[in-house]
Every structure is written in C-alpha cells, then in structure tokens.
Design a protein around this motif. Sequence first.
Motif, mmCIF file in Angstrom:
data_model
loop_
_atom_site.group_PDB
_atom_site.id
_atom_site.type_symbol
_atom_site.label_atom_id
_atom_site.label_comp_id
_atom_site.label_asym_id
_atom_site.label_seq_id
_atom_site.Cartn_x
_atom_site.Cartn_y
_atom_site.Cartn_z
ATOM 1 N N GLU A 1 0.809 -1.210 0.000
ATOM 2 C CA GLU A 1 0.000 0.000 0.000
ATOM 3 C C GLU A 1 0.845 1.264 0.000
ATOM 4 O OE1 GLU A 1 -0.547 -2.628 1.962
ATOM 5 O OE2 GLU A 1 -2.361 -3.344 0.937
ATOM 6 N N THR A 2 2.090 1.170 0.447
ATOM 7 C CA THR A 2 2.949 2.353 0.472
ATOM 8 C C THR A 2 3.733 2.531 -0.828
ATOM 9 O OG1 THR A 2 4.816 1.146 1.455
ATOM 10 C CG2 THR A 2 3.236 2.185 2.966
ATOM 11 N N MET A 3 3.555 1.627 -1.781
ATOM 12 C CA MET A 3 4.220 1.779 -3.074
ATOM 13 C C MET A 3 3.414 2.739 -3.948
ATOM 14 S SD MET A 3 5.405 -2.152 -3.925
ATOM 15 C CE MET A 3 6.411 -1.702 -5.360
ATOM 16 N N ILE A 4 4.112 3.625 -4.628
ATOM 17 C CA ILE A 4 3.480 4.504 -5.599
ATOM 18 C C ILE A 4 4.099 4.228 -6.964
ATOM 19 C CG2 ILE A 4 2.941 6.263 -3.874
ATOM 20 C CD1 ILE A 4 5.313 7.903 -4.931
ATOM 21 N N GLN B 1 17.836 8.737 -12.257
ATOM 22 C CA GLN B 1 16.652 9.466 -12.708
ATOM 23 C C GLN B 1 15.377 8.873 -12.099
ATOM 24 O OE1 GLN B 1 17.134 9.247 -16.982
ATOM 25 N NE2 GLN B 1 17.989 11.306 -17.069
ATOM 26 N N MET B 2 15.364 7.544 -11.989
ATOM 27 C CA MET B 2 14.241 6.872 -11.360
ATOM 28 C C MET B 2 14.062 7.377 -9.925
ATOM 29 S SD MET B 2 13.869 2.761 -10.721
ATOM 30 C CE MET B 2 14.846 2.439 -12.180
ATOM 31 N N VAL B 3 15.147 7.444 -9.191
ATOM 32 C CA VAL B 3 15.118 7.904 -7.806
ATOM 33 C C VAL B 3 14.718 9.381 -7.730
ATOM 34 C CG1 VAL B 3 16.562 8.377 -5.785
ATOM 35 C CG2 VAL B 3 16.758 6.181 -6.981
ATOM 36 N N HIS B 4 15.225 10.179 -8.659
ATOM 37 C CA HIS B 4 14.912 11.618 -8.678
ATOM 38 C C HIS B 4 13.409 11.852 -8.729
ATOM 39 C CE1 HIS B 4 14.898 15.843 -9.989
ATOM 40 N NE2 HIS B 4 14.084 15.457 -10.957
ATOM 41 N N PHE B 5 12.735 11.166 -9.628
ATOM 42 C CA PHE B 5 11.297 11.386 -9.772
ATOM 43 C C PHE B 5 10.518 10.778 -8.605
ATOM 44 C CE2 PHE B 5 12.458 12.397 -14.142
ATOM 45 C CZ PHE B 5 11.662 13.514 -14.364
ATOM 46 N N HIS B 6 11.048 9.717 -8.033
ATOM 47 C CA HIS B 6 10.383 9.156 -6.856
ATOM 48 C C HIS B 6 10.430 10.138 -5.694
ATOM 49 C CE1 HIS B 6 8.831 6.330 -3.996
ATOM 50 N NE2 HIS B 6 9.913 6.424 -3.248
ATOM 51 N N LEU B 7 11.575 10.706 -5.434
ATOM 52 C CA LEU B 7 11.698 11.665 -4.330
ATOM 53 C C LEU B 7 10.831 12.901 -4.583
ATOM 54 C CD1 LEU B 7 15.536 11.457 -3.625
ATOM 55 C CD2 LEU B 7 13.665 10.371 -2.348
ATOM 56 N N LYS B 8 10.759 13.303 -5.846
ATOM 57 C CA LYS B 8 9.936 14.456 -6.205
ATOM 58 C C LYS B 8 8.457 14.165 -5.942
ATOM 59 C CE LYS B 8 9.131 17.567 -10.132
ATOM 60 N NZ LYS B 8 9.478 17.826 -11.559
ATOM 61 N N ASN B 9 8.002 12.990 -6.352
ATOM 62 C CA ASN B 9 6.618 12.607 -6.130
ATOM 63 C C ASN B 9 6.327 12.383 -4.648
ATOM 64 O OD1 ASN B 9 4.792 11.897 -8.710
ATOM 65 N ND2 ASN B 9 6.942 11.580 -9.233
ATOM 66 N N ALA B 10 7.291 11.808 -3.943
ATOM 67 C CA ALA B 10 7.112 11.570 -2.512
ATOM 68 C C ALA B 10 6.865 12.878 -1.774
ATOM 69 C CB ALA B 10 8.337 10.861 -1.944
ATOM 70 N N GLU B 11 7.660 13.878 -2.086
ATOM 71 C CA GLU B 11 7.543 15.164 -1.393
ATOM 72 C C GLU B 11 6.267 15.899 -1.771
ATOM 73 O OE1 GLU B 11 10.093 19.320 -0.793
ATOM 74 O OE2 GLU B 11 10.920 17.654 -1.954
ATOM 75 N N SER B 12 5.889 15.851 -3.062
ATOM 76 C CA SER B 12 4.755 16.655 -3.519
ATOM 77 C C SER B 12 3.403 16.058 -3.151
ATOM 78 C CB SER B 12 4.840 16.870 -5.031
ATOM 79 O OG SER B 12 4.770 15.629 -5.723
ATOM 80 N N GLY C 1 3.119 11.969 -2.454
ATOM 81 C CA GLY C 1 3.175 10.579 -2.045
ATOM 82 C C GLY C 1 3.203 10.359 -0.550
ATOM 83 N N ASN C 2 4.018 11.143 0.173
ATOM 84 C CA ASN C 2 4.107 10.965 1.624
ATOM 85 C C ASN C 2 2.765 11.204 2.300
ATOM 86 O OD1 ASN C 2 6.826 10.409 1.414
ATOM 87 N ND2 ASN C 2 7.489 12.476 1.961
ATOM 88 N N GLU C 3 2.096 12.264 1.852
ATOM 89 C CA GLU C 3 0.802 12.596 2.455
ATOM 90 C C GLU C 3 -0.238 11.523 2.142
ATOM 91 O OE1 GLU C 3 -2.495 16.249 2.444
ATOM 92 O OE2 GLU C 3 -0.636 16.403 1.266
ATOM 93 N N ARG C 4 -0.228 11.043 0.910
ATOM 94 C CA ARG C 4 -1.249 10.071 0.518
ATOM 95 C C ARG C 4 -1.064 8.731 1.218
ATOM 96 N NH1 ARG C 4 -2.680 9.360 -5.718
ATOM 97 N NH2 ARG C 4 -3.233 11.538 -5.314
ATOM 98 N N THR C 5 0.176 8.288 1.371
ATOM 99 C CA THR C 5 0.428 6.958 1.951
ATOM 100 C C THR C 5 0.642 6.997 3.452
ATOM 101 O OG1 THR C 5 2.830 7.123 1.586
ATOM 102 C CG2 THR C 5 1.485 6.189 -0.210
ATOM 103 N N GLY C 6 0.927 8.182 4.004
ATOM 104 C CA GLY C 6 1.227 8.275 5.426
ATOM 105 C C GLY C 6 2.576 7.685 5.777
ATOM 106 N N ALA C 7 3.476 7.618 4.804
ATOM 107 C CA ALA C 7 4.807 7.029 5.025
ATOM 108 C C ALA C 7 5.875 7.954 4.458
ATOM 109 C CB ALA C 7 4.890 5.655 4.355
ATOM 110 N N ASP C 8 7.089 7.777 4.942
ATOM 111 C CA ASP C 8 8.242 8.505 4.404
ATOM 112 C C ASP C 8 8.779 7.707 3.218
ATOM 113 O OD1 ASP C 8 10.502 9.904 3.801
ATOM 114 O OD2 ASP C 8 11.608 9.293 5.605
ATOM 115 N N SER D 1 12.503 6.792 2.240
ATOM 116 C CA SER D 1 13.188 5.647 2.852
ATOM 117 C C SER D 1 13.114 4.397 1.988
ATOM 118 C CB SER D 1 12.585 5.351 4.229
ATOM 119 O OG SER D 1 11.231 4.943 4.118
ATOM 120 N N GLN D 2 12.290 4.430 0.933
ATOM 121 C CA GLN D 2 12.209 3.290 0.024
ATOM 122 C C GLN D 2 13.429 3.201 -0.905
ATOM 123 O OE1 GLN D 2 8.467 3.788 -2.044
ATOM 124 N NE2 GLN D 2 7.284 2.888 -0.383
ATOM 125 N N VAL D 3 14.178 4.264 -0.997
ATOM 126 C CA VAL D 3 15.336 4.300 -1.903
ATOM 127 C C VAL D 3 16.492 3.510 -1.305
ATOM 128 C CG1 VAL D 3 17.040 5.772 -3.035
ATOM 129 C CG2 VAL D 3 14.648 6.525 -2.863
#
Length: 329
Positions: free
Chosen positions: A81-84, A287-298, A300-307, A310-312
């Motif tokens: 559930e925490t995967m985006i 590049q994969m990690v770059h977009f993940h961190l970007k989505n997490a901050e904008s 993803g973190n709020e939607r999943t309730g997770a940091d 830390s998946q990287v």
Amino acid sequence: MKIAFVGKGGSGKTTLSSLFIRHLTANEAPVLAVDADINQHLGAALGLDDAECAALPAMGAHLPLIKEYLRGSNPRIASAETMIKTTPPGAGSRLLRIREDNPVYDACARPVTLDDGEIRLMATGPFTESDLGVSCYHSKVGAVELCLNHLVDGPEEFVVVDMTAGSDSFASGMFTRFDMTFLVAEPTRKGISVYRQYKDYARDFGVALKVVGNKVRDEDDLEFLRAEAGDDLLVTVGHSDWVRAMEKGRPPRFEMLEAGNRLALQSLQNAAEDSYAHRDWERYTRQMVHFHLKNAESWGNERTGADLASQVDPAFVLSERYAEVSTAS
C-alpha cells in the motif's frame, strides 16, 4: 531496450508502433508491447477484433497484485500500500524480464499472434466515463511506470510502448525510462510544435529523441520536416497501401509491406539499438530515484502516510546483469 512512440493525436503513432512491433517480430526479436494511450487502439492495429480488444485486462485493475509481486522481500517497503508509481527497486525487489513467465504477465498480458511470431500485449485500460471527476489518466498509467521501473531488459529484447498523445507523455518521470523515443510528426505547424515541446523536455534529461515524419507526400513535405527538425529527423514514411488494407481489417502478410517502409522500420531498430548500447545504468537508476523523491515530497508521503524517501536503496543500481536471473515465484 525500451522504446516509446509519442506524438499528437492523429499523427499515426499507434499505426507506426504496430508496424515496428511487426517488424521486430519478423526479425525474431522478443517483444513486450504496451498500450499506454488514453485511446486504446494498439490491439486493433495488431489485428485483434473488437471482442479481443475488449477482453484485454486493464493493468490498473491489477495494481495491488503488481505492487505485491514487485515488492518481494524488499525490507525498505513496509507494505504494498505504500508503493506509488515511482517506487524504485532495491535489494529484495522482484524484477520483471521480457522472456519470463510471472504473475504480473499472467494477470495483465495476453499473447498476440502475428504473421512472424507471437508477442505479449499489455494495456493500461481505457479512460471511461466512470473515471471522470474521481481520477486522472496519469493514475491509469501508474501501473505501466511501476512495471517499467522494475523491468530489466537485454540488448536483443524490446519493450515498445504506445504513449498517450501530446505532452501528457512528460507528465511523470516515465519518459526517462526509454532508450529511444520516436516522435511521430506530420509535416504541419501543429505537428512540429509538439516536437519542439518534447525536445525541450528530452534535452533537460538526456532523453534520446528522434523524429519520424509521417504522411509525407512530396519533396516539399520532406523539406519542411528537415528545416524544422534538423538532425533529429531520422526517417519519413509516406502512403502505404498495406496500412490502408490493415485499417480496413484485412492486411496482407507483413512481408508485403512496401520496401521503403521496411527500410524505414529497420532504421528505427538500428537507432534504438545504438542508443541502448550507450545506456548509462547509473544515470538510469538515478533518474528513477529523482522522480520518486519528487513525487514523494509533492503528494506521495501525504497520501500513503509514510516517508517514501526511505524506500530508496542507495546501494542498488539496476543493470543488465539482472536480465537473466529470474526471481519469479
């Protein structure tokens, strides 16, 4: 290698995607085809009838299965559930391979028989009236992006993705997943304006981009594309009686495709292979990690309730060495 076909609506990108897939199959290359367009027509272009197209499973409908399988035993991912859509693989993640059998393909892919062999076809699923007001098309293609992030490919294997029309193809990091992006452009101001927009995005991220001129009728059309696209213009495609017959649902055998168009398709394959030979796997992973961190901050973190940062896995680099090691279970 991973290849995308993009362009404005009506440019012929789905037709050219299907021709390229047929060409690769004729050359005995293993192919995984993905219809990621908002208008799902790739199946029909590959010869499926209406009932067969309607029966194609929607990848978005199987997103929980996809996440659970790809998560594997990765200790950095607490739950599926925490995967985006941008979650990158790490130690313990399961990877997808083009020639293997796995639960994701079992659920989402269907075999399509062509004149010269068989391919796997996957589809995001159409954007329906029930989606209006509750979701956007980017949520539909999230399953595609997640799979591409976890798909490791070799030099003689092909993933061909028919992308959604217009600049939506650049609405997420998925556009950096491809070794070659073929922009299908008609010799018109509108067709070339899409190219200019794509070129800016591609340049910023080192994305290989080539223009395929379509519906080119004469020397004036050719000169227009040369003047506007310059060295990015790879090949042009003109009228095809074979394509006209295909669009009527009764194509002759693929070997009857016009010689000039067969040569154009070979040029596409040569360009893709050359680009793959220069793939920088570390940059590809970065590049994969770059977009993940970007989505997490904008969001993803709020939607999943997770940091989600830390998946990287900082020690993990996707590479060709994983291509022949199956972890399917």
